[in-house]
Every structure is written in structure tokens, then in C-alpha cells.
Design a protein around this motif. Sequence first.
Motif, PDB file in Angstrom:
ATOM      1  N   PRO A   9      -7.479   8.284  -1.159  1.00  0.00           N
ATOM      2  CA  PRO A   9      -7.430   6.592  -1.540  1.00  0.00           C
ATOM      3  C   PRO A   9      -8.732   6.310  -2.110  1.00  0.00           C
ATOM      4  N   ILE A  10      -8.313   5.514  -3.178  1.00  0.00           N
ATOM      5  CA  ILE A  10      -9.674   4.934  -3.967  1.00  0.00           C
ATOM      6  C   ILE A  10     -10.253   3.840  -2.946  1.00  0.00           C
ATOM      7  N   CYS A  11      -9.506   2.954  -2.220  1.00  0.00           N
ATOM      8  CA  CYS A  11      -9.825   1.888  -1.262  1.00  0.00           C
ATOM      9  C   CYS A  11     -10.835   2.498  -0.525  1.00  0.00           C
ATOM     10  N   LYS A  13      -3.658  -4.956   4.420  1.00  0.00           N
ATOM     11  CA  LYS A  13      -2.529  -4.127   3.753  1.00  0.00           C
ATOM     12  C   LYS A  13      -1.633  -3.587   4.825  1.00  0.00           C
ATOM     13  N   VAL A  64      -3.336   5.386   5.710  1.00  0.00           N
ATOM     14  CA  VAL A  64      -4.566   4.951   5.467  1.00  0.00           C
ATOM     15  C   VAL A  64      -4.566   3.477   6.249  1.00  0.00           C
ATOM     16  N   CYS A 120      -7.912  -0.775  -6.067  1.00  0.00           N
ATOM     17  CA  CYS A 120      -6.445   0.093  -5.909  1.00  0.00           C
ATOM     18  C   CYS A 120      -5.769  -0.190  -6.872  1.00  0.00           C
ATOM     19  N   HIS A 174      -2.428   0.254  -7.145  1.00  0.00           N
ATOM     20  CA  HIS A 174      -1.088  -0.066  -6.978  1.00  0.00           C
ATOM     21  C   HIS A 174      -0.813  -1.672  -6.392  1.00  0.00           C
ATOM     22  N   GLY A 233      -1.991  -2.835  -3.756  1.00  0.00           N
ATOM     23  CA  GLY A 233      -1.509  -2.319  -2.178  1.00  0.00           C
ATOM     24  C   GLY A 233      -2.445  -3.198  -1.211  1.00  0.00           C
ATOM     25  N   MET A 234      -3.633  -3.745  -1.702  1.00  0.00           N
ATOM     26  CA  MET A 234      -4.620  -4.181  -0.851  1.00  0.00           C
ATOM     27  C   MET A 234      -4.607  -5.939  -1.255  1.00  0.00           C
ATOM     28  N   CYS A 272       0.914  -1.130  -0.085  1.00  0.00           N
ATOM     29  CA  CYS A 272      -0.004   0.035  -0.088  1.00  0.00           C
ATOM     30  C   CYS A 272       0.834   1.447  -0.152  1.00  0.00           C
ATOM     31  N   ARG A 273       0.559   2.168  -0.984  1.00  0.00           N
ATOM     32  CA  ARG A 273       1.379   3.368  -0.815  1.00  0.00           C
ATOM     33  C   ARG A 273       0.698   4.675  -0.057  1.00  0.00           C
ATOM     34  N   HIS A 274      -0.365   4.179   0.664  1.00  0.00           N
ATOM     35  CA  HIS A 274      -0.984   5.327   1.490  1.00  0.00           C
ATOM     36  C   HIS A 274      -1.253   6.507   0.797  1.00  0.00           C
ATOM     37  N   CYS A 275      -2.246   6.593  -0.195  1.00  0.00           N
ATOM     38  CA  CYS A 275      -2.699   7.691  -1.045  1.00  0.00           C
ATOM     39  C   CYS A 275      -3.243   8.653  -0.316  1.00  0.00           C
TER      40      CYS A 275
END
Lengths: 693, 205
Positions: free
Chosen positions: B63-65, B114, B82, B99, B101, B103-104, B57-60
Motif C-alpha cells: 500500500p502506497i498509503c 477508511k 491495511v 492512494c 483507488h 480508498g482514503m 479501500c482495496r487493502h493493497c
Amino acid sequence: MGSYVRPKSLGINSKPLEPDDNLRTSICCLCNGGCGIKVSLDHEGKVQAVFGDSDNPYNKGKICAKPMEIAQTLYGPYRLEYPMKKVNGKFERISWDEALELIAQKYNHYIKDNGTGSVVGITSKIGGSYSKLAHSIFSKLTGMANFGTGPICMESEFNVRKEIFGNGSATAPLSDVVRSKILLIVGNNCAQTKAGQFHWILEAKRQGTKIVVIDTRFTETAQAADRFIQIRPGTDGALGMALLKFVIDNNLYDQTFVAELTNGFEQLAQAVESITLERAAGITGVPENVIKELAEDLAVCKPGMLFEGRGIVCVNNAGASLRAFEDLMVILGNVGKPGSGIISHINNYGNAKGLIPKNHVVKPDRKRSAVDLYQAMEEGDIKMVFIAGNPCVNWPDSKRMTKAIQGLDFVISHTLFLDDSAILADVVLPATHWLEEAGVQASVHRVLQWKDKAAATYAEARSGGDLFRQLAEHMGLESSYFPDSPAAAWELERTHNKSIEGITIERMQRTPGGVHFPCPENGPELVRLYESGVFPTHSGKVELARENALAIDFIDMYDSPGNQGISREEFPYILSTNKVASHYHTVCQYSNWAVEMEKPYVEMHPQTASELGVIDGDQVRLKTSTGAMVLPAKITLSVPRGYFSTQPYFGVHSPYGKTPANSLFPVAVDPVGGNFPNKNIMCAAKAEGGQGQ
Amino acid sequence: MSQYAMLVDVSRCIGCKSCTVACMQENGLQSGDSWLRVRPRELLTDHLVRYYIPQSCRHCSDPICVAVCPIGAIKCGEDGLVIHDIEKCIGCQVCVTACLHGGMKIMNNGKVGKCSFCSHLLQRGKEPACVTVCPVDARVFGEREVLIREAGLRMTDLISKGTDVYIKGTENDLTKVLYLLLTLMAHTVADSKESVTSSDFHNPI
Ligand code: SF4
Ligand code: SF4
Ligand code: SF4
Ligand code: SF4
């Protein structure tokens, strides 16, 4: 700090680690990288986590995955808890005393009736410095001949270097690489196999050292290098010889060094005479101009270093490659100066002398090579074997080894796990792990580091140090020669070995990163060997040529032991095992994480895959003259066409539940150095049908 | 302290997976439940290019998640992290698909999981477990500004040596985990995918 939600209930143990202010300091004993580690224990003294030790100057807190996987290997389902004896094919628990008494009786019986040579040790995992010393004392008292890690790991490297320099050890520490102008890495994927120490090479690169990697595969090390030279498998010897010839023909060598400190230059020049650039290019697949450029680079960039790996050691024609590259370093004058020399994990600081009065030393009454061992077991010449290690998995031709061990009269396994070899034993003895034993650990930096016992001893496990002393007592031997603790063992060893006399436990503890050897009493430590220009050969000089033989004799791997006489029509491909970062020895493979990080696979080039009609994940059956196994295909451009690469070991009685990869490798050795090959063996392959996991 | 970040330098990663195992050890994750996976990528140009992409996870910052989660199991903290609440999670896995990336990750129990940025370690003033072990400093933790400068230096150096890289996470799609990515790879291979097949290579620059 803002909101903080701790992730919960992922599974039974999905909680983050609790903070631990009471970490134990230790040294990782897995790959001779010598990384400092910090160990977190639970209330019972069991290992729950391992971290890097940021105070250790050699790894600065960095570690690879292997030491972190330890907790799983230590307390997993395969760990042996107490001694057991086989009764009607089933193991039954016995006490240590019963076990030792039984072994002592058998041992004395076989020695008496069949001679000392009827008992041998296969001892690649004997334990730390305490256990090693006790084992050597025991062997001297009983005449037990031992087969250690040598033939399966570094015999050829050790022997060739010993011929050249008079000592098989690394001549320089890895840490010297930052002082070198060029580093030649041959058949060595140290980015994976010594990941925790790889930062030294990257640091050198940043400071301007040119990193050149020669390998058959496009390895992770190659990926990080300045220059990658891809070579056909088994042809490194020819490349090394062409480099030698070019350097000699063009007077690019260090003439003073050669004249003053070496013997055999003429013979060497003669031996490489026929390997022209053109001829080498034809053999190796490396273009002429690339070989020439490398030779010129090596001549200009001084000092330079060499780091060879199993890719040119564990092969059936190792002798020529090792000799060629090490001779090359010598004639370039790359020995005994800061930033020059040969890096290796071989750390031979000599043996303790005079521990036992001469009249108490018993010599084995038979001499056997590693190859002879199989036959001697099969023919009943050997009655009893003491195993510390897992030869049914890490020695070649696993099926043959297994059968040979099954046919013996009496087998003992001193082991961490009930593995493929232990399962065949008549008596199994639980061994301590290196975290459960204090001792000295050597490293690729040519230092010795002391580690205290970190973890509580598991169940009834005992170290080799205790085991051999107690067994000697039960056998009625003089047990007073044995040390009774790791610290006493080191004192004994240190005071009977001049080269480490100055390396007290106290000094190791006081010196961050440990003490270089040799190091005389009160004397300075020697960071690198041969700075004085004196070599421990008979002549006192470097021996560039072999005695009574051609200086270097390159023999094609197809005409070398193990491949010789095998039909190329029937076995058109080449198979190698190559180590990965997540596991190193068979012991590392008893961890779920290791298995998860590197599931079994066989790497192949897309064109090879299309020849076989397989796609990624399809099962492929590999077959050699000795065995067969099925592995899922992993398609990658990093290996050449016609070449298969898998990981070493596995094992039926391991978390892999898989035929050992060594089943596919024949009992044959490099004729010069004596190493078993686990690479470059001819094989056949076909699609097995059915999708892989 | 809220301006800290992590830099993942793909040009340095040697694929040793020390970070993956350190993450599992630190966060008590079982086999199969790793939050950080290291994936190889290969590309044949005039020579073979192969790199490893550590995915987590990039910790947006947007975040779309969080947006797609139907029950609000994922939250943005004030510190920019996040955080996913496994107790609330119903295992619908829409976030995994959403996601971009990778990430999840899907866990053994069917729920998702994540990277927590090792927030428990940050609270104790320590750096994330994956950063501590990485043997080649492919993962660095520190103040965001410092890391962006460091990334810039590494980028200049790499470009001067002929490796074209770019920084991701500092501009239109802001993330707390910054990446130094290879230009060559970015145009050809989706870095969020678990594995790539030959069809992923049919899109040269
Ligand atoms: S590199 Fe070697 S010594 Fe260092 S942590 Fe890994 S296995 Fe241990
Ligand atoms: S620890 Fe570092 S080098 Fe190893 S896989 Fe992770 S990011 Fe890459
Ligand atoms: S990387 Fe994916 S999982 Fe992580 S915050 Fe962004 S959208 Fe969510
Ligand atoms: S920051 Fe912590 S949770 Fe996130 S990937 Fe690294 S180790 Fe795992």
C-alpha cells in the motif's frame, strides 16, 4: 487472525456496533417490498441498528438503505414526544386525556352543527393493520370521509385494474418472475424503489427471463435489463396501443383465452385501430422496428409478466397506458398461470364486513373527490381535518394545500414528526412508528407477514389503534366495537373477511415469508389470482373495454389535466419527481443519512444545461404554473433533453429545509383513474446565478 | 482464514447505496464520514453506458498509503488488512492524494478514515456489513481462490453477452478487495475520482 486495530475516536459515536445476540425479527413496512429485518435494540429498547433477516425467503438478508436509516428518524430532533395544543400561535404540552377531550368536543360540535361532511381525514400514514382497522371502525361510526394514499400513489392503477379484472390487486407475486419468459417493466425503477427485492428480477434474468424496460430515463433498472426502450414522456399509452394493434392484426394473441374469458375484444381492436407502428413511432420516439420486435417477443415468450410503476401511474394521462399494457397481457393470455400476470405493490385483500350493526353505521353526508377537497377546505365547507401523513408535502400544490389547512377551524395531526403539516395543527398527537407497533404487513409477493412489536414505544407516542378507540370513548360512541390490541384486531379482521380467514397470526409466524391471500379457513393459500379463470367482474370475465366509453383513449399529456391550456412558449420543459433508493415516503427523509445519500438536485441533459448556461452544481430555478423552487443542477445523459427530474417531497420543516417539490405540481388528476400527477408537468427553467452546494 | 477477500462486481451494482449506509451503521460513522462511496459513471458510445463504482479501500498488498504516511498511522496486518489508526493520524492527508483507488477519505474532523474490512466482524466469524446487505450480490465475501473463480465465471458470462470486463487486484497490483470492472469505462474515466467532469470524457479508447 492477525493484528487488529479498532478505529477509534472518529467522533462521538464512531465505535463499531457491539455484538447483539438478542435481535428482534420484524418486517420492513416502507415500500411494500416486505423484506424481513432484524432489529438491534439498546438497553432502553430503542433501535440502534437494523439488519436484513437472512431467514426471510423473500429478501434472504438483503435490504436497501431505508430501514437502516430508521434509528435516525426515530430519535432525531423532529420526533414528537407528547401531545401539544396551539395557544396564541405556540405549541404547549398537554396530556393525552386533555387532547382527546378537546378533539372529542370539537368533533361532536362540528358534526352537530355542520354535518358529518364537515370533518375529513387526510390519512396516508395511518399506521399498521391495527391502526387501519380501528380507523375504519371509527370512520364508520362517525361518517368521517378519508383521503388515503390513493390519489398520491396508486388510485389510477387500482381503478383501471379493478375495471379490467374486478379487483385492483396484483394478480401475481413478484417471486413468479423466475417462471416467466419475459418481464415488461414500464415506468418503474424497481432497482431503486424496491432494491431489497430486486434480486428476484436479476435471478430471473440469469435463468433466462428477458427483462425489457420502458422508461423515459435510463434508470438503474434499465441498466440491468436485457433491453431498454427509451420513450418520450407521457406517450406510453400510444406504445401500448400500437403493441395491441400489432398483436391483434397479426393474430399473435391467445384466441382461446380471449374468446372464453374476456369481453370487449371488438371494442378494444377498434380503439387501437388508428395507432399504427408508424404513428406510434412518431408519438413515442420509439422506432417502428423496436415496437414490432417487442410485440413479437411478447407473443413468443410465454408466460410473460408486467410490472408497472409510478412512471405510468402518477401522470396526467395514466388511464390509457395502464389499460393498454394490462389489456395487452390479457389478450396474450398472460393471466392466472405460473410466471404470468401483473406484479404490483397493491395488495387489496378486502375489508372486514359486519363489524358494526348496520344501524350504528354513519355515512358521510357529502362526497368529494381529491380535487374537491382543496376547494371544500378553502370555502369553509370543511371545518376540521384529521391528518395522519404530511399533505402539505406529499399532496400537489403544497402552497395551496398549506393555505387551505391554515384556513380551517380545527386541525389535528397524528404524526411522528413536527413536519410541514403538523406545524399548522391546533393539536398534535405523537404517533408510534411501525417498529413500535405489532401487525400484519403485505408485500409485493402477495403475502401477509406478521411482525411483533420490536422497539419500545417512544415517549408518549400512541398508535392509531389506541387513539381511535380512546377518541370514540371520549366522544361517547360505542367503543366496544374496537379491538384493544394488534393481535385482537387481526383476529377480528380475519374472522370478518372470508378472503383472509385462514391467515391466523400463528400460521403467518409458522410459515417463513408469510401466507398468500386469499386463503380460506383451513384452505390452501392462493399464490396467484385467477387460476380458476373466474374474475370478480359483473360478467365473471375480463373486461377489455371500458363501459360506455372508448376502450382506450390516448390523450397527449400536453392536452391532459395540469398541462392543458398552459403556454408551451412560457413553459417549454417537462418536470418529474422520481423516487430514489435512499428514501421513499416523507418519513424516510427525516434521516441524515437519507439526506446525505441523495442531496437535492435536478437532473438534466447536458444540452438542456447548455441551453440554460449552467454547469454541474449551478443553481437552477424551476417554475411551473403553481410554484417555483431552486435546485442545483446534476448533469446526466440518463434523462432526455428538455426534461428535468428531481426527488419527491423535501419540506421546509424537514432536514432539507426546502420548498416541497410538490409545490410545482398542480391539483389535477388523470381523468380515467383519478391519480394526481407528480411527473410530466410543464415547467420553465433558468439559471439562478451562484454556485450550488 | 488469511486468504479471504472481497469481490466488488461493478457490472451488477445498481447504485442503491445500501452498502454505504450499512458501513456507516456498522462502524458508527457520522454523516459525511462514509468510508464507502458509490459514484455514477456515464459514457456515451453509440448508446449510453452508465455504471456505478463503489469506492473504498482495496487493502493493497503493497500500500502506497503506508509508504507515504509520515508518522506511521497506517499499518499492514499479517492477515493482509491495511488498518488506519485514527488516534495517531495527524490529518496531513497525504495518503488521500497518494492512494490511486480513492480508498482514503477525508473525515469531518480533518483526519482521514477508511474501510477496516469490518475486521471486528471477521473476528466474530461474520462477513463485512456492506456484503451482507448488497441486494444484488455486487459485493461478495469469501475465500480468495473461490472468489477469483466466481469472478472468472461472471467474467465469461458477461463477455459472452457482449459486456467486456476484467478482474483487478489479482495480478501486478494485488489487493484484498477485488474488482470486476468494465473495460469500456476503465479507459475513459478514472474510477477513483469523486466526480467526473466533461474533460474526463475527452479520452476515448
Ligand atoms: S426494499 Fe422495501 S421492504 Fe425491502 S428493505 Fe427496502 S424499503 Fe424495506
Ligand atoms: S449495496 Fe451493492 S448494489 Fe447497492 S450500491 Fe452497494 S455495491 Fe452497489
Ligand atoms: S486502497 Fe489506498 S488506502 Fe487502501 S491500502 Fe491501498 S493505498 Fe492504502
Ligand atoms: S468492509 Fe466494512 S468497513 Fe469496509 S466498506 Fe464494507 S462495511 Fe465498510
